[in-house]
Design an enzyme around this catalytic site. Structure first.
Site, PDB file in Angstrom:
ATOM      1  N   GLU A 186     -61.281  30.262  39.938  1.00 54.53           N
ATOM      2  CA  GLU A 186     -59.950  30.868  39.946  1.00 54.53           C
ATOM      3  C   GLU A 186     -58.807  29.882  39.708  1.00 54.53           C
ATOM      4  O   GLU A 186     -57.981  29.638  40.606  1.00 54.53           O
ATOM      5  CB  GLU A 186     -59.722  31.604  41.266  1.00 54.53           C
ATOM      6  CG  GLU A 186     -60.686  32.735  41.502  1.00 54.53           C
ATOM      7  CD  GLU A 186     -60.339  33.558  42.738  1.00 54.53           C
ATOM      8  OE1 GLU A 186     -59.407  33.216  43.473  1.00 54.53           O
ATOM      9  OE2 GLU A 186     -61.025  34.572  42.951  1.00 54.53           O
ATOM     10  N   GLU A 368     -67.521  37.139  42.272  1.00 53.72           N
ATOM     11  CA  GLU A 368     -67.020  37.516  43.603  1.00 53.72           C
ATOM     12  C   GLU A 368     -66.567  38.965  43.577  1.00 53.72           C
ATOM     13  O   GLU A 368     -65.854  39.376  42.660  1.00 53.72           O
ATOM     14  CB  GLU A 368     -65.796  36.684  44.029  1.00 53.72           C
ATOM     15  CG  GLU A 368     -66.089  35.296  44.483  1.00 53.72           C
ATOM     16  CD  GLU A 368     -64.828  34.564  44.972  1.00 53.72           C
ATOM     17  OE1 GLU A 368     -63.875  35.217  45.450  1.00 53.72           O
ATOM     18  OE2 GLU A 368     -64.826  33.321  44.856  1.00 53.72           O
TER      19      GLU A 368
HETATM   20  C1  FCB Z   1     -60.911  34.642  46.219  1.00 57.84           C
HETATM   21  C2  FCB Z   1     -61.351  33.223  46.504  1.00 57.84           C
HETATM   22  C3  FCB Z   1     -62.300  33.105  47.662  1.00 57.84           C
HETATM   23  C4  FCB Z   1     -61.936  34.034  48.803  1.00 57.84           C
HETATM   24  C5  FCB Z   1     -61.762  35.443  48.265  1.00 57.84           C
HETATM   25  C6  FCB Z   1     -61.471  36.460  49.350  1.00 57.84           C
HETATM   26  O1  FCB Z   1     -59.662  34.622  45.586  1.00 57.84           O
HETATM   27  O2  FCB Z   1     -61.991  32.669  45.384  1.00 57.84           O
HETATM   28  O3  FCB Z   1     -62.316  31.762  48.068  1.00 57.84           O
HETATM   29  O4  FCB Z   1     -60.830  33.589  49.451  1.00 57.84           O
HETATM   30  O5  FCB Z   1     -60.724  35.462  47.340  1.00 57.84           O
END
Ligand code: FCB
Length: 460
Positions: A186, A368
């Site tokens: 990210e 994620e």
């Molecule tokens: C993302 C991050 C991760 C965590 C999630 C909830 O943006 O990559 O580290 O904080 O959100």
């Protein structure tokens, strides 16, 4: 990826009946996994020669982290990793995405190597492999060595070289056992929040620092891809991006422009140069002073996949006094699920998967997805998180819809295995499939742990 129509988020609660994805929709070799990050779980920040990171510094500044929480102990994964690997094995996942803490292996970011730090990831990688799980290694999940932060961090162009040297160390050490590499997690969150909005470390809010940092991270990405490609035979290399549709808080012309700006800085300013060799039109003129001859070719190096982190849509409003002309807008109708951190909108996930695939034409791994909720054990000591179970079912179903529409989606990793240090929210927001009692550090698999295990079995 902007939408001009405000969409009402879906309400997901314990009573929601989500539709289950049916077997046969996803690829036969579809990868199921979980993701974590070094700073959020490891703890042991002062142990075995680890150097300081910018997050250690930031977390100690007053008012930065809810309740003044720090990640000094976090989940104590540094010592309890065998237990965590056993939890992964119980889930039946095929892959584990984790990150290496740069300051644990190079305490000052460059120069002297910390063997004990390298040994730790040897143990993790070997343990994960023994459990029959493939390690996916991410080089950077925001914990920059403070010594490099002191030299300007991402605003210093030399960081591309420092990052390449770090990537070489990691490739040489683990490349015999690790084949899946992500350069960054990210970039938009690390750099936009870190250098323009001061919501993340290093807590800066300055337009030109932000623009420089964007370009230097892009250069570092391209350089690291080349290093890994050279040093690791058979490497499969990608980068992890957070992508979300952006909607206007309300449909005024100013808010619509702010929406396009936020889309540029959130969804495009890293992915476009990395995959299409150009800065997006709304940022191109701003970036020009920092781009030297040959830079775009150095940034846009061939990668094998794109990692997609996705949680919810975001909303924008015009804010002429901010560094970049926009501010985070309110999402409509948050009152009906106030505990959830972000709006719930599975169709926005389908839309983002389609957009990511059609724009970049690279295989997509969802690296994620998950939801934060203030879970707590019941009287029997069980953690019944039905809302998360329903969230996962709804989002996995939406991913299946994208696959049916032609998106080349090849894997899905839940964020996260464990409740952990959730950056500015400290320990207040729980994303884990396993509950962590932060007093005793005991792990308790939640209902969602068993539900995800069963989904994997059913869909495999
Ligand atoms: C993302 C991050 C991760 C965590 C999630 C909830 O943006 O990559 O580290 O904080 O959100």
């Amino acid at each position: 990826m902007t939408g001009s129509i405000m969409k009402k988020p879906v309400v997901i609660d314990a009573k929601t009946v989500s539709v289950d994805l049916q077997p046969g929709v996803l690829r036969k070799d579809f990868v199921w996994g979980v993701s974590t990050s070094s700073y959020q779980i490891e703890g042991a920040t002062k142990e075995d020669g680890r150097g300081l990171s910018i997050w250690d510094t930031y977390a100690r500044q007053k008012g930065r982290i809810e309740h003044g929480d720090t990640a000094d102990v976090a989940c104590d994964h540094y010592h309890r990793y065998p237990e965590d690997i056993a939890l992964m094995k119980g889930l039946g996942i095929g892959a584990y995405r984790f990150s290496v803490a740069w300051p644990r292996v190079l305490p000052r970011g460059r120069g002297a190597i910390n063997e004990k730090g390298l040994d730790f990831y040897d143990r993790v990688i070997d343990g994960v492999l023994e459990a029959g799980i493939e390690p996916w290694l991410c080089l950077y999940h925001w914990d920059l060595p403070q010594a490099l932060g002191d030299l300007g961090g991402w605003t210093n162009r030399d960081i591309a070289g420092w990052f390449a040297d770090y990537a070489a160390l990691i490739s040489r050490r683990y490349g015999d056992r690790v084949k899946r590499f992500a350069t960054f997690n990210e970039p938009c969150v690390a750099i936009l929040f870190g250098y323009a909005m001061s919501w993340n470390a290093p807590g800066v809010s300055d337009r030109s620092s932000y623009l420089k940092a964007v370009h230097h991270l892009n250069l570092a990405h391209g350089g690291a891809v080349d290093v890994i490609r050279d040093l690791v035979p058979g490497a499969s290399i990608g980068i992890v991006h957070n992508r979300q549709p952006v909607y206007p808080e309300s449909e005024t012309p100013e808010n619509l422009h702010a929406t396009a700006l936020l889309d540029t800085h959130w969804n495009l300013i890293f992915t476009d140069p990395q995959c299409l060799a150009a800065y997006p039109p709304l940022a191109a003129a701003d970036m020009e002073p920092y781009v030297q001859a040959g830079d775009m070719a150095k940034i846009c190096r061939p990668i094998d996949w794109i990692g997609l982190n996705h949680y919810s849509p975001i909303y924008a409003r015009a804010e002429p006094n901010s560094e970049l002309g926009f501010a985070w807008g309110k999402s409509p109708d948050r009152t009906d699920h106030p505990d959830f951190l972000w709006p719930i909108h599975p169709d926005a996930f389908r839309e983002t998967l389609m957009d990511t695939w059609t724009r970049y034409r690279l295989p997509v791994y969802v690296t994620e997805n998950g939801c934060g909720d203030p879970d707590a054990p019941n009287a029997a000591g069980e953690v019944v998180d039905e809302r998360r179970v329903n969230y996962l079912r709804a989002y996995i179903h939406a991913m299946g819809e994208a696959a049916k529409q032609g998106a080349d989606v090849r894997g899905y990793f839940v964020w996260s295995l464990l409740d952990n240090f959730e950056w500015g929210a400290g320990f207040g927001n729980r994303f884990g499939l396993a509950y962590v009692n932060f007093e005793t550090l005991k792990r308790t698999p939640k209902s969602s742990y068993f539900a995800y295990r069963d989904m994997i079995r059913r869909l495999r």
